[in-house]
Design a protein around this motif. Structure first.
Motif, PDB file in Angstrom:
ATOM      1  N   ALA A 263      58.808 -60.040  19.593  1.00 21.98           N
ATOM      2  CA  ALA A 263      59.374 -58.741  19.223  1.00 21.98           C
ATOM      3  C   ALA A 263      60.279 -58.184  20.307  1.00 21.98           C
ATOM      4  O   ALA A 263      61.136 -57.358  20.031  1.00 21.98           O
ATOM      5  N   THR A 264      60.080 -58.618  21.538  1.00 21.38           N
ATOM      6  CA  THR A 264      60.892 -58.084  22.630  1.00 21.38           C
ATOM      7  C   THR A 264      62.208 -58.829  22.805  1.00 21.38           C
ATOM      8  O   THR A 264      63.043 -58.424  23.598  1.00 21.38           O
ATOM      9  N   LYS A 265      62.392 -59.913  22.088  1.00 24.65           N
ATOM     10  CA  LYS A 265      63.615 -60.696  22.243  1.00 24.65           C
ATOM     11  C   LYS A 265      64.770 -60.076  21.458  1.00 24.65           C
ATOM     12  O   LYS A 265      64.576 -59.419  20.438  1.00 24.65           O
ATOM     13  N   ALA A 266      65.973 -60.329  21.962  1.00 22.31           N
ATOM     14  CA  ALA A 266      67.169 -59.810  21.296  1.00 22.31           C
ATOM     15  C   ALA A 266      67.488 -60.642  20.057  1.00 22.31           C
ATOM     16  O   ALA A 266      67.087 -61.805  19.945  1.00 22.31           O
ATOM     17  N   VAL A 267      68.249 -60.049  19.142  1.00 21.46           N
ATOM     18  CA  VAL A 267      68.721 -60.751  17.947  1.00 21.46           C
ATOM     19  C   VAL A 267      70.103 -61.333  18.245  1.00 21.46           C
ATOM     20  O   VAL A 267      70.974 -60.642  18.773  1.00 21.46           O
TER      21      VAL A 267
ATOM     22  N   SER B 244      68.003 -68.841   9.178  1.00 18.60           N
ATOM     23  CA  SER B 244      69.210 -68.051   8.982  1.00 18.60           C
ATOM     24  C   SER B 244      70.056 -68.780   7.947  1.00 18.60           C
ATOM     25  O   SER B 244      69.904 -69.994   7.758  1.00 18.60           O
TER      26      SER B 244
ATOM     27  N   LEU C 296      66.321 -64.172  18.619  1.00 18.27           N
ATOM     28  CA  LEU C 296      65.806 -64.117  17.249  1.00 18.27           C
ATOM     29  C   LEU C 296      66.936 -64.345  16.243  1.00 18.27           C
ATOM     30  O   LEU C 296      68.059 -63.861  16.439  1.00 18.27           O
TER      31      LEU C 296
ATOM     32  N   HIS D  22      67.056 -63.059  13.245  1.00 15.91           N
ATOM     33  CA  HIS D  22      67.304 -61.776  12.578  1.00 15.91           C
ATOM     34  C   HIS D  22      66.209 -60.801  12.991  1.00 15.91           C
ATOM     35  O   HIS D  22      65.138 -61.209  13.483  1.00 15.91           O
ATOM     36  N   ALA D  23      66.485 -59.540  12.796  1.00 15.10           N
ATOM     37  CA  ALA D  23      65.517 -58.507  13.169  1.00 15.10           C
ATOM     38  C   ALA D  23      64.230 -58.680  12.367  1.00 15.10           C
ATOM     39  O   ALA D  23      64.258 -58.945  11.158  1.00 15.10           O
ATOM     40  N   GLY D  24      63.093 -58.538  13.039  1.00 16.47           N
ATOM     41  CA  GLY D  24      61.803 -58.612  12.374  1.00 16.47           C
ATOM     42  C   GLY D  24      61.240 -60.014  12.224  1.00 16.47           C
ATOM     43  O   GLY D  24      60.156 -60.196  11.668  1.00 16.47           O
TER      44      GLY D  24
ATOM     45  N   THR E  76      59.236 -63.248  12.916  1.00 20.94           N
ATOM     46  CA  THR E  76      58.060 -63.651  13.693  1.00 20.94           C
ATOM     47  C   THR E  76      57.710 -65.087  13.347  1.00 20.94           C
ATOM     48  O   THR E  76      57.983 -65.559  12.231  1.00 20.94           O
TER      49      THR E  76
END
Length: 718
Positions: free
Chosen positions: A2-6, A55, A125, A127-129, A131
């Motif tokens: 969750a802390t990684k950038a997209v 993606s 990441l 995309h956002a969200g 996991t």
């Protein structure tokens, strides 16, 4: 996670050739990052492997796809088959078809217990969200089940399916016997291989390698890491057969330093063809290569690269800020464009044999740059190819060779070149023979086959005529020609100008486009018909092509006559010899030079006489071809040819015949270009808007400029 950038883009693309692209997922850990290969065919495209599926690969490659696409999984593992669900046409070997259909995470190696998919493998990441808990192989029913010996027909070649089990039961490779190339998936790559998975079988792997050892392979495009040639191919096979072992895919690959930049390794590897080209250039004494492309004017721009870095250059290492160039529609904040040189265009400079020139395509973020002039022509050529045509083109090159006097005036090189009607003047030609023949000999040295050259109708004006060829090669040659003539003239203390109309009382310089379509398979000229009822020896197809060009003539004019000065050439009178020989009206005829389009005496081709020597040949050829193809698709007819002197027709007669004027100014031409839907269809929105903006500004600057003529006429008159 969750802390990684997209990431901005999950994928990256490297163009290997015009018909081959390598796509990777650069933000996924390198040691499990698969190679995804996009192969462009004439009738269909093939995508070998689809990556993780986190993606949209389908959306990412949309701009590269212009034909039906078949997505193939080289095997079931998650890093190769994860994105199969996105595609309409999906193929996998029969041994793993059911696993794909049921979304078998165990066979795909992506269950948590197997430990192949880790959150730390995602550097950014997709995309956002996102996991890792979400990740699984989506159940996807294959639309085609592959077997050993199947042949995938791409229209211009076939790819044979080879069943290469060992890594997994359904591993396949695709073999191109035209080039002895193998798309190997995970059967063979340059790193330690996985043969101790639950799905692997070492004795079977050994049998596969014994089979591969016998195949005539010159180049391997593998499922991981860099591509490699014949020598390394046989080394890998022999090492495995000797050791009877393989380790990770490749988690413990001792052949690679994990700090090494993978893309740099890729760029250093040359295909056998590129290695042969490099060796040839070295043998000719070449030290530097030019990755060249053109701006909106068709003028060469380039970076020079030492030949020791040839691999990087051919892989797109040279970047350019488009906003620094005329008419390249980019902002200063945009990503740079990259040049991908065409190896077939390699040309050693005749005046400096230490330098080789390459025509290049522009790419942006791994995909063809929509506003690349060369790419625009290639898009329309692809349309022609889909219709079964090759577009052949010959361009007549007219130019002035001049010298500057002490007071700064431009005059002919020869003091005797003063005739009022200098066309075909032998004295004028002989006075300039040494430097004109240097140009001609350079052209022939490069294989252009000059068959005629002469003194033209302006003092100091010359023309060279050389053999036609396919349109892309001709546009490359025309671009190089202007560069070469300027350099050779400069060497002699003179200068060459490609300004369309440098002198008010002399004929301008055209660049007549001689066009024909040939059968893409046989090469037969499809414009030739000796039984033409109109007597011009032109086929119905040729007449339809003419009708399409006439329909869009005004818009085309903005591209083939692209300057303010161009329209001072497109007048009936304006030279000491009388008529200008340039067209004025939208019409066609037989062997009659007063028409925009002329069918020469021998028939079988169409000459556009409105094009001038300052035009961008890629854009001009693209517009003319697109208009002609429209005429063919719609079965248009241009009416009867005009055999009379069109210059002598009155306005009333022209109106009665429904014949219109060509644009009489750049402003008129740009307005026509902007209002014609064909323009944006051919150019794409970026170049369409960029061209209109640039040329509108050029016209406005000229229109508001106060000229010497106005000063002389009005300053003391009022």
């Amino acid at each position: 996670m969750a802390t990684k950038a997209v990431c901005e883009s999950w994928f990256s693309t490297q163009r290997i050739r015009d018909d081959l692209y390598l796509i990777t997922e650069p933000h996924y850990h390198w040691y499990n990052r698969a190679n995804l290969w996009l192969i462009k065919g004439r009738t269909q495209d093939v995508l070998i492997d689809t990556g993780l599926g986190v993606s949209s690969l389908r959306q990412y490659i949309a701009s590269l796809i212009d034909k039906p696409l078949l997505a193939i999984a080289s095997h079931i593992h998650f890093d190769h088959a994860g994105g199969m669900y996105e595609f309409d046409r999906r193929a996998i070997h029969a041994a793993e078809a059911e696993a794909l259909q049921r979304g078998d995470n165990y066979e795909a190696l992506c269950t948590p217990e197997q430990g192949w998919v880790h959150s730390e493998h995602f550097e950014l990441l997709p995309h956002a969200g996102f996991t890792i808990e979400q990740y699984n192989l989506r159940a996807t029913e294959p639309t085609q089940v592959l077997q050993e010996g199947d042949v995938l027909d791409l229209g211009d070649r076939g790819l044979e399916v080879l069943h290469l089990p060992g890594h997994s039961a359904g591993c396949i490779g695709l073999y191109d016997d035209r080039s002895n190339a193998l798309f190997s998936g995970d059967a063979i790559y340059d790193g330690e291989l996985l043969d101790r998975l639950h799905c692997s079988h070492i004795p079977t792997y050994i049998s596969t390698y014994e089979r591969l050892q016998k195949l005539p392979i010159d180049m391997v495009y593998p499922g991981h890491y860099r591509m490699f040639g014949q020598e390394r191919y046989h080394q890998i096979i022999q090492e495995y057969l000797d050791l009877r072992r393989q380790s990770g895919c490749p988690a413990d690959a001792h052949n690679y330093d994990r700090k090494t930049n993978w893309e740099e390794l890729m760029s250093e590897i040359l295909t056998p063809e590129l290695q042969a080209l490099k060796t040839s250039l070295e043998s000719q004494g070449v030290k530097y290569a030019l990755a060249s492309f053109v701006d909106i004017h068709g003028m060469c721009k380039a970076k020079s690269v030492p030949l020791s870095h040839f691999g990087q250059m051919m892989a797109g290492s040279e970047l350019f800020t488009g906003a620094a160039l005329d008419g390249v529609p980019q902002d200063v904040s945009d990503e740079e464009v990259a040049t991908y040189p065409d190896p077939n265009s390699a040309t050693v400079l005749p005046w400096n044999s230490e330098i080789a020139w390459f025509a290049s395509d522009l790419y942006l973020e791994g995909k063809p740059f929509e506003a690349c002039s060369r790419g625009i022509l290639k898009r329309v050529l692809a349309e022609a190819a889909q219709m079964g045509f090759t577009f052949n083109l010959g361009i007549e090159t007219e130019f002035f060779l001049l010298k500057e006097t002490e007071d700064g005036k431009a005059v002919p090189v020869s003091d005797r070149d003063t005739l009022a009607k200098p066309c075909y003047d032998l004295q004028g030609l002989l006075d300039n023979f040494s430097w004109v023949t240097e140009i001609v000999e350079a052209m022939n040295q490069m294989g252009w086959d000059v068959y005629s050259f002469d003194h033209e109708d302006g003092n100091g004006q010359f023309e060279t005529d050389f053999a036609y060829c396919d349109a892309l090669k001709m546009a490359d040659r025309f671009t190089f020609f202007r560069l070469m003539v300027k350099e050779i003239a400069r060497k002699h203390g003179f200068f060459a100008t490609f300004m369309p109309k440098p002198f008010v009382d002399r004929t301008g310089s055209g660049a007549h486009f001689n066009m024909s379509l040939a059968d893409i398979k046989t090469g037969e000229n499809l414009f030739y018909d000796p039984d033409d009822r109109r007597g011009c020896k032109l086929s119905t197809l040729g007449y339809q092509f003419i009708a399409g060009v006439l329909r869009h003539a005004s818009a085309i004019c903005a591209v083939i006559a692209p300057t303010v000065n161009s329209y001072k050439r497109l007048v009936a009178r304006g030279s000491m010899s009388g008529f200008t020989w340039a067209p004025v009206y939208v019409c066609y005829g037989n062997n009659n030079r007063t028409n925009m389009l002329r069918i020469p005496l021998a028939g079988g081709r169409v000459e556009c006489r409105a094009a001038d020597i300052a035009s961008n040949p890629y854009l001009g050829a693209a517009m003319l071809l697109a208009a002609g193809l429209e005429g063919i698709r719609e079965g248009l007819d241009p009416g009867e040819p005009h055999t009379e002197n069109m210059y002598k027709r009155s306005l009333e007669e022209l109106a009665d015949m429904g014949i219109k004027f060509l644009p009489r100014t750049l402003g008129e031409a740009v307005t026509a270009f902007a209002s014609d839907p064909l323009s944006e269809k051919v150019m794409g929105s970026l170049m369409y808007n960029g061209y209109i903006n640039y040329k509108s500004q050029e016209w406005e600057e000229y229109h508001t400029h106060v000229s010497d003529w106005e000063i002389q006429r009005y300053l003391k008159f009022f």
